[in-house]
Design an enzyme around this catalytic site. Sequence first.
Site, PDB file in Angstrom:
ATOM      1  N   TYR A 222       0.432  -0.921   0.255  1.00  0.00           N
ATOM      2  CA  TYR A 222       0.379  -0.106  -0.286  1.00  0.00           C
ATOM      3  C   TYR A 222       0.932   1.482   0.175  1.00  0.00           C
ATOM      4  O   TYR A 222       1.936   1.628   0.304  1.00  0.00           O
ATOM      5  CB  TYR A 222      -1.049   0.012   1.115  1.00  0.00           C
ATOM      6  CG  TYR A 222       0.046   0.013   2.596  1.00  0.00           C
ATOM      7  CD1 TYR A 222      -0.033   1.082   3.090  1.00  0.00           C
ATOM      8  CD2 TYR A 222       0.274  -1.056   3.350  1.00  0.00           C
ATOM      9  CE1 TYR A 222       0.583   1.495   4.205  1.00  0.00           C
ATOM     10  CE2 TYR A 222       0.519  -1.071   4.345  1.00  0.00           C
ATOM     11  CZ  TYR A 222       1.188   0.437   5.319  1.00  0.00           C
ATOM     12  OH  TYR A 222       1.600   0.505   6.006  1.00  0.00           O
ATOM     13  N   CYS A 223       0.293   2.475  -0.419  1.00  0.00           N
ATOM     14  CA  CYS A 223       0.885   3.971  -0.303  1.00  0.00           C
ATOM     15  C   CYS A 223      -0.406   4.677   0.097  1.00  0.00           C
ATOM     16  O   CYS A 223      -1.082   3.967   0.406  1.00  0.00           O
ATOM     17  CB  CYS A 223       1.231   4.064  -1.252  1.00  0.00           C
ATOM     18  SG  CYS A 223       0.589   3.979  -3.125  1.00  0.00           S
ATOM     19  N   SER A 224       0.255   5.561  -0.518  1.00  0.00           N
ATOM     20  CA  SER A 224      -1.177   6.758   0.084  1.00  0.00           C
ATOM     21  C   SER A 224      -2.709   6.884  -0.956  1.00  0.00           C
ATOM     22  O   SER A 224      -3.416   7.130   0.015  1.00  0.00           O
ATOM     23  CB  SER A 224      -0.913   8.212  -0.929  1.00  0.00           C
ATOM     24  OG  SER A 224      -0.451   8.316  -1.945  1.00  0.00           O
TER      25      SER A 224
ATOM     26  N   THR B  37       2.689   1.410  -5.187  1.00  0.00           N
ATOM     27  CA  THR B  37       1.495   0.771  -4.762  1.00  0.00           C
ATOM     28  C   THR B  37       2.412   0.074  -5.770  1.00  0.00           C
ATOM     29  O   THR B  37       2.917  -1.206  -5.490  1.00  0.00           O
ATOM     30  CB  THR B  37       0.441   0.884  -4.124  1.00  0.00           C
ATOM     31  OG1 THR B  37       0.632   1.356  -2.566  1.00  0.00           O
ATOM     32  CG2 THR B  37      -0.247  -1.178  -4.224  1.00  0.00           C
TER      33      THR B  37
END
Length: 217
Positions: free
Chosen positions: A67-69, A75
Amino acid sequence: MLTFTVCTLQIRHLNNKKHCNTEKLVYQYHYTNWPDYGTPDHPLPVLNFIKKSSAANPAEAGPIVVYCSAGVGRTVTYIVLDAILKQIQQKYIVNVFSFMRHIRSRRNFLVQTEEQYISLHDVLMEAIASRETNLLAEQVEELKNYTPYLEQQYKNIIQFQPKDIHVASARKQVNSIKNRGAIFPIESSRVHLTPKSGDDGNNYINAFWLNGFNKYK
């Protein structure tokens, strides 16, 4: 580490009636040198990160959660690289376009920018050209007299040429007298002096920061 942090999380299930001794360890690999909407400064650190984080997941543990923002840029860049690196090892083929087209049929906007798409190829090129360079300590002793292996690695190193934009300050005419031979610091890692107004090039010195084990030196 210099570009990422590893956290170990202990997860226990507790309720109001009794303690449950069941415990699960979750390892979080957090890459800290990858800007949102951007790309890593160089493919080697992110390649090293993907290999280490992927290898830390046992075969029986299920898929990695990435996951990222927003879940579509960094991602998916990670997921694509991890999948294609495994594809290279098992099938000796690379098809970034086909893989991207397939996953974009599942969700829009995966790999958000053209720069990220280019970065995918840069990292894969680095992986193919350099192959596996992480060695155990005992392997170094075995390889020190294996000159063909070392010679090939040295050729890969000296063939690398930075793009002009990455050494723009070093190539300025006003800074040429400060350079030592043909070794130039690249923009992302050069030492910046405190600038003085009206004097072009006064913030330049032929020096650069080196990556240490857990900090810049």
